[in-house]
Design a protein around this motif. Structure first.
Motif, PDB file in Angstrom:
ATOM      1  N   LEU A  72       0.821  -1.207   0.000  1.00  0.00           N
ATOM      2  CA  LEU A  72       0.000   0.000   0.000  1.00  0.00           C
ATOM      3  C   LEU A  72       0.857   1.259   0.000  1.00  0.00           C
ATOM      4  O   LEU A  72       1.905   1.328   0.648  1.00  0.00           O
ATOM      5  CB  LEU A  72      -0.922   0.023   1.225  1.00  0.00           C
ATOM      6  N   SER A  73       0.387   2.284  -0.713  1.00  0.00           N
ATOM      7  CA  SER A  73       1.047   3.589  -0.717  1.00  0.00           C
ATOM      8  C   SER A  73       0.829   4.263   0.634  1.00  0.00           C
ATOM      9  O   SER A  73      -0.038   3.858   1.415  1.00  0.00           O
ATOM     10  CB  SER A  73       0.458   4.469  -1.813  1.00  0.00           C
ATOM     11  N   PRO A  74       1.609   5.317   0.935  1.00  0.00           N
ATOM     12  CA  PRO A  74       1.400   6.012   2.213  1.00  0.00           C
ATOM     13  C   PRO A  74      -0.043   6.469   2.423  1.00  0.00           C
ATOM     14  O   PRO A  74      -0.604   6.292   3.510  1.00  0.00           O
ATOM     15  CB  PRO A  74       2.366   7.203   2.117  1.00  0.00           C
ATOM     16  N   ASN A  75      -0.668   7.032   1.397  1.00  0.00           N
ATOM     17  CA  ASN A  75      -2.047   7.505   1.562  1.00  0.00           C
ATOM     18  C   ASN A  75      -3.028   6.347   1.715  1.00  0.00           C
ATOM     19  O   ASN A  75      -3.994   6.449   2.475  1.00  0.00           O
ATOM     20  CB  ASN A  75      -2.446   8.399   0.384  1.00  0.00           C
ATOM     21  N   GLU A  76      -2.784   5.257   1.009  1.00  0.00           N
ATOM     22  CA  GLU A  76      -3.637   4.078   1.186  1.00  0.00           C
ATOM     23  C   GLU A  76      -3.505   3.524   2.597  1.00  0.00           C
ATOM     24  O   GLU A  76      -4.499   3.136   3.227  1.00  0.00           O
ATOM     25  CB  GLU A  76      -3.272   3.008   0.163  1.00  0.00           C
ATOM     26  N   ARG A  77      -2.294   3.495   3.086  1.00  0.00           N
ATOM     27  CA  ARG A  77      -2.088   3.041   4.468  1.00  0.00           C
ATOM     28  C   ARG A  77      -2.857   3.941   5.434  1.00  0.00           C
ATOM     29  O   ARG A  77      -3.537   3.461   6.353  1.00  0.00           O
ATOM     30  CB  ARG A  77      -0.596   3.052   4.806  1.00  0.00           C
ATOM     31  N   MET A  78      -2.718   5.241   5.255  1.00  0.00           N
ATOM     32  CA  MET A  78      -3.375   6.183   6.158  1.00  0.00           C
ATOM     33  C   MET A  78      -4.891   5.983   6.161  1.00  0.00           C
ATOM     34  O   MET A  78      -5.528   6.021   7.222  1.00  0.00           O
ATOM     35  CB  MET A  78      -3.029   7.616   5.769  1.00  0.00           C
ATOM     36  N   GLU A  79      -5.475   5.755   4.984  1.00  0.00           N
ATOM     37  CA  GLU A  79      -6.918   5.594   4.916  1.00  0.00           C
ATOM     38  C   GLU A  79      -7.377   4.373   5.705  1.00  0.00           C
ATOM     39  O   GLU A  79      -8.383   4.420   6.428  1.00  0.00           O
ATOM     40  CB  GLU A  79      -7.368   5.487   3.457  1.00  0.00           C
ATOM     41  N   VAL A  80      -6.665   3.265   5.577  1.00  0.00           N
ATOM     42  CA  VAL A  80      -7.027   2.057   6.322  1.00  0.00           C
ATOM     43  C   VAL A  80      -6.881   2.306   7.826  1.00  0.00           C
ATOM     44  O   VAL A  80      -7.724   1.900   8.639  1.00  0.00           O
ATOM     45  CB  VAL A  80      -6.165   0.858   5.889  1.00  0.00           C
ATOM     46  N   MET A  81      -5.806   3.001   8.204  1.00  0.00           N
ATOM     47  CA  MET A  81      -5.568   3.274   9.623  1.00  0.00           C
ATOM     48  C   MET A  81      -6.639   4.184  10.200  1.00  0.00           C
ATOM     49  O   MET A  81      -7.132   3.957  11.322  1.00  0.00           O
ATOM     50  CB  MET A  81      -4.177   3.891   9.795  1.00  0.00           C
ATOM     51  N   LEU A  82      -7.007   5.226   9.462  1.00  0.00           N
ATOM     52  CA  LEU A  82      -8.049   6.132   9.954  1.00  0.00           C
ATOM     53  C   LEU A  82      -9.382   5.403  10.090  1.00  0.00           C
ATOM     54  O   LEU A  82     -10.155   5.670  11.025  1.00  0.00           O
ATOM     55  CB  LEU A  82      -8.186   7.330   9.019  1.00  0.00           C
ATOM     56  N   LYS A  83      -9.661   4.479   9.186  1.00  0.00           N
ATOM     57  CA  LYS A  83     -10.894   3.694   9.297  1.00  0.00           C
ATOM     58  C   LYS A  83     -10.882   2.836  10.563  1.00  0.00           C
ATOM     59  O   LYS A  83     -11.872   2.785  11.305  1.00  0.00           O
ATOM     60  CB  LYS A  83     -11.061   2.809   8.065  1.00  0.00           C
ATOM     61  N   SER A  84      -9.749   2.155  10.813  1.00  0.00           N
ATOM     62  CA  SER A  84      -9.653   1.318  12.016  1.00  0.00           C
ATOM     63  C   SER A  84      -9.805   2.149  13.279  1.00  0.00           C
ATOM     64  O   SER A  84     -10.549   1.788  14.200  1.00  0.00           O
ATOM     65  CB  SER A  84      -8.311   0.581  12.044  1.00  0.00           C
ATOM     66  N   LEU A  85      -9.112   3.280  13.340  1.00  0.00           N
ATOM     67  CA  LEU A  85      -9.189   4.126  14.530  1.00  0.00           C
ATOM     68  C   LEU A  85     -10.575   4.761  14.664  1.00  0.00           C
ATOM     69  O   LEU A  85     -11.048   5.004  15.782  1.00  0.00           O
ATOM     70  CB  LEU A  85      -8.100   5.198  14.484  1.00  0.00           C
ATOM     71  N   GLY A  86     -11.231   5.011  13.517  1.00  0.00           N
ATOM     72  CA  GLY A  86     -12.579   5.545  13.569  1.00  0.00           C
ATOM     73  C   GLY A  86     -13.561   4.580  14.207  1.00  0.00           C
ATOM     74  O   GLY A  86     -14.565   5.000  14.809  1.00  0.00           O
ATOM     75  N   GLU A  87     -13.296   3.304  14.095  1.00  0.00           N
ATOM     76  CA  GLU A  87     -14.157   2.301  14.734  1.00  0.00           C
ATOM     77  C   GLU A  87     -13.941   2.258  16.248  1.00  0.00           C
ATOM     78  O   GLU A  87     -14.837   1.900  17.008  1.00  0.00           O
ATOM     79  CB  GLU A  87     -13.883   0.932  14.106  1.00  0.00           C
ATOM     80  N   ILE A  88     -12.734   2.642  16.679  1.00  0.00           N
ATOM     81  CA  ILE A  88     -12.441   2.683  18.128  1.00  0.00           C
ATOM     82  C   ILE A  88     -12.909   4.000  18.721  1.00  0.00           C
ATOM     83  O   ILE A  88     -13.409   4.043  19.859  1.00  0.00           O
ATOM     84  CB  ILE A  88     -10.932   2.489  18.355  1.00  0.00           C
ATOM     85  N   TYR A  89     -12.764   5.085  17.943  1.00  0.00           N
ATOM     86  CA  TYR A  89     -13.143   6.432  18.401  1.00  0.00           C
ATOM     87  C   TYR A  89     -14.170   7.020  17.417  1.00  0.00           C
ATOM     88  O   TYR A  89     -13.834   7.899  16.616  1.00  0.00           O
ATOM     89  CB  TYR A  89     -11.914   7.334  18.478  1.00  0.00           C
ATOM     90  N   PRO A  90     -15.415   6.533  17.435  1.00  0.00           N
ATOM     91  CA  PRO A  90     -16.392   6.933  16.417  1.00  0.00           C
ATOM     92  C   PRO A  90     -16.735   8.418  16.430  1.00  0.00           C
ATOM     93  O   PRO A  90     -17.166   8.954  15.415  1.00  0.00           O
ATOM     94  CB  PRO A  90     -17.622   6.079  16.756  1.00  0.00           C
ATOM     95  N   GLY A  91     -16.511   9.100  17.541  1.00  0.00           N
ATOM     96  CA  GLY A  91     -16.855  10.512  17.605  1.00  0.00           C
ATOM     97  C   GLY A  91     -15.695  11.449  17.360  1.00  0.00           C
ATOM     98  O   GLY A  91     -15.840  12.674  17.506  1.00  0.00           O
ATOM     99  N   VAL A  92     -14.553  10.913  16.950  1.00  0.00           N
ATOM    100  CA  VAL A  92     -13.348  11.724  16.788  1.00  0.00           C
ATOM    101  C   VAL A  92     -12.995  11.832  15.309  1.00  0.00           C
ATOM    102  O   VAL A  92     -12.793  10.821  14.630  1.00  0.00           O
ATOM    103  CB  VAL A  92     -12.156  11.121  17.568  1.00  0.00           C
ATOM    104  N   ASP A  93     -12.914  13.049  14.810  1.00  0.00           N
ATOM    105  CA  ASP A  93     -12.549  13.286  13.416  1.00  0.00           C
ATOM    106  C   ASP A  93     -11.045  13.557  13.339  1.00  0.00           C
ATOM    107  O   ASP A  93     -10.595  14.701  13.306  1.00  0.00           O
ATOM    108  CB  ASP A  93     -13.351  14.469  12.869  1.00  0.00           C
ATOM    109  N   ILE A  94     -10.270  12.493  13.326  1.00  0.00           N
ATOM    110  CA  ILE A  94      -8.809  12.624  13.284  1.00  0.00           C
ATOM    111  C   ILE A  94      -8.378  13.364  12.029  1.00  0.00           C
ATOM    112  O   ILE A  94      -7.507  14.238  12.063  1.00  0.00           O
ATOM    113  CB  ILE A  94      -8.142  11.236  13.360  1.00  0.00           C
TER     114      ILE A  94
END
Length: 563
Positions: free
Chosen positions: A430-452
């Motif tokens: 995965l490219s850096p931006n692709e990696r970031m998107e997957v990571m933000l999705k995972s963290l969004g599931e842990i912190y659903p109210g946080v717009d990282i």
């Protein structure tokens, strides 16, 4: 308490600190460096003699720095940049003070030889925000979709304390933890060797996971699973489960996974400052001499070929086509480079040493950082009163997320993910931006109210060390049965034991050390190589400050039978 699952024995400040970095070779490198007599000298007739140092990472720069102080002339070759896996990078378009540690980022107090050089170049350290460490405002453990918010382990459910107790019991019953820890604090070398010799013979063929399974304390699969995902100190250790349990014991005995500190401004400053440093006590060279001045400001380019030539010399060819011959060469890069990137004469090493290098097992590792406008995670949730976001351990793709700041009103950095082995390989395509998107999705599931995403102010920076052409992996981690191989590599600096036509090329660096993955190993093996070069040039240490080679026979690593 500083870790999710604590070490077996909790120590008070009144007890002596751990100051040796491993039981295999209990030599006090910190005392050696601090001694007023210095670490050795070479005859005046050898002053100015050139010694090639291949690799400008921490081990190579320390090797070159100490050889220069002795009056020799180190010639440093570096394929990429000074620093090796001490790699600090910035973010394009952001404040230059905003940095990310792509390699080494946290250092335990037991790294006392490393600390000598940190102090030497006046670097500042501060506590690193590991899981549940005092410097960490809060930690979230998220497993199987269920999250727990904690400031200490006592805030977590009982099962986590049960896992902690199981680990303590496992260490005590299977590895004499308290006895070894006490012996290392007291520098009781005979006792260290007595305990460790028995464990090496008993456990060399055992995996980390097998060691856990052999203990009644870890009879529960659920406990083993939680331990693998959450672990102790820096987080989950399931990626280490296939490795030799001896590797893990070296870490816990020396508290290498506890009380970490980071280097303010970035770890790469250490080799860079040593490169530029003008020692006040130096032999042969005039005051004002530095490694930089000896090299005209830049190291020589990558080494492309190594040959053993007439007169038992080592001939080095570099990427510019320049060919030079040396009586001594110190190789500090990853040993796999000798099998791939560098064309090597088979006569450079005995066949058993080639075998050991071929069998070296490297861990993969990846990180991704993003710059953010401020440490928004310290904002309080209006409903719960908790931190908006926390240092996070999870079984999701991100595994470990670290929050790094320089104060409430300054831009900050998030390490969205730090992973090893199979978890690292998942990111590789995965490219850096692709990696970031997957990571933000995972963290969004842990912190659903946080717009990282709304706080991100620059592009991500990432690394996969297995994909770096001059590394091909993050660090060595022995598999079961690899002790003999590691012993050959670590003891290679004792070259009087080698045939005359196999001397002159010395190995150093992190993967030659017993406890790889920690900068201390790079320092210690550099000092071993310095001793070896000094000895080859007819030099020696002051009788009041014997070097690692002088006391080798008294503390040599256990030698297992080869048949």
């Amino acid at each position: 308490m500083t870790s999710t699952v604590p070490n077996a024995v909790q120590h008070t400040d009144a007890q002596p600190p751990i100051t040796m970095f491993g039981p295999d070779f209990p030599y006090a490198y910190d005392d050696f460096l601090a001694h007023p007599a210095g670490i050795g000298q070479v005859p005046a007739t050898e002053h100015g003699a050139e010694v090639a140092v291949v690799g400008g990472g921490l081990s190579g720069i320390i090797t070159a720095y100490e050889l220069m102080k002795m009056g020799l002339k180190p010639v440093v070759y570096e394929a990429d940049r000074i620093g090796g896996r001490l790699r600090t990078v910035g973010f394009e378009g952001c404040d230059p003070s905003l940095t990310a540690e792509m390699g080494a980022m946290r250092f335990p107090p037991s790294s006392t030889a490393l600390q000598h050089y940190i102090d030497l170049v006046d670097l500042e350290t501060r506590p690193f925000p590991n899981p549940l460490a005092p410097a960490t405002p809060s930690t979230v453990v998220d497993l199987k979709g269920e999250s727990h918010y904690a400031r200490t382990i006592d805030d977590l459910p009982q099962v986590y304390r049960d896992v902690a107790a199981a680990w303590n019991t496992c260490l005590e019953e299977g590895a004499d933890f308290s006895d070894m820890n006490r012996a290392m604090r007291e520098r009781d070398v005979p006792r260290i060797r007595e305990i460790w010799s028995k464990l090496v013979e008993k456990l060399d063929n055992q995996t980390f996971y097998g060691f856990l399974c052999a203990s009644d304390a870890f009879s529960s699969f659920r406990h083993r699973e939680i331990f693998g995902q959450v672990g102790f100190g820096t987080g989950g250790w399931d990626t280490d489960f296939p490795n030799s349990i001896l590797e893990i014991l070296r870490v816990v005995y020396t508290e290498a996974d506890d009380h970490h500190r980071g280097i303010v401004g970035g770890s790469q400053q250490l080799p860079l400052r040593l490169w530029d440093r003008e020692p006040q006590k130096i032999t042969h060279w005039p005051l004002g001499t530095s490694l930089s001045s000896l090299h005209g400001g830049e190291p020589r380019p990558a080494v492309t070929r190594l040959d053993r030539t007439a007169g038992n010399r080592i001939t080095v060819t570099d990427a510019a086509g320049d060919i030079r011959s040396y009586r001594a060469v110190v190789f500090t890069g990853q040993s796999w480079l000798l099998l791939s990137k560098i064309a090597c004469d088979d006569a450079l090493f005995p066949i058993d040493h080639w075998t050991a290098m071929e069998r070296t097992h490297y861990m993969e590792s990846s990180k991704l950082f993003v710059p953010v406008d401020r440490p928004f995670w310290l904002d309080k949730d209006e409903t719960t009163g908790r931190d908006t976001m926390s240092m996070t351990l999870t079984d999701r793709m991100t595994r470990g997320t670290y929050l790094l700041d320089d104060g409430p009103d300054r831009p900050a950095v998030i390490c969205l993910s730090y992973t090893w082995c199979d978890d690292s390989l998942k990111w590789l395509p995965l490219s850096p931006n692709e990696r970031m998107e997957v990571m933000l999705k995972s963290l969004g599931e842990i912190y659903p109210g946080v717009d990282i995403r709304s706080h991100v102010i620059g592009n991500p920076v990432t690394v996969s060390w297995e994909n770096e052409p001059y590394f091909m992996g993050a660090f060595k981690a022995n598999l079961p049965g690899h002790y003999r191989y590691q012993r050959r590599l670590f003891t290679h600096f004792m070259q009087d034991r080698l045939p005359a036509d196999k001397r002159g090329l010395f190995l150093a660096g992190d993967d030659i050390s017993w406890t790889a993955g920690w900068a201390e190993g790079a320092v210690q093996t550099a000092l071993n190589a310095v001793w070896g070069v000094m000895h080859q040039f007819g030099g020696g240490t002051d009788p009041s400050n014997p070097g690692p080679g002088d006391v080798f026979d008294e503390i040599a690593p256990v030698e297992l039978p080869e048949d």
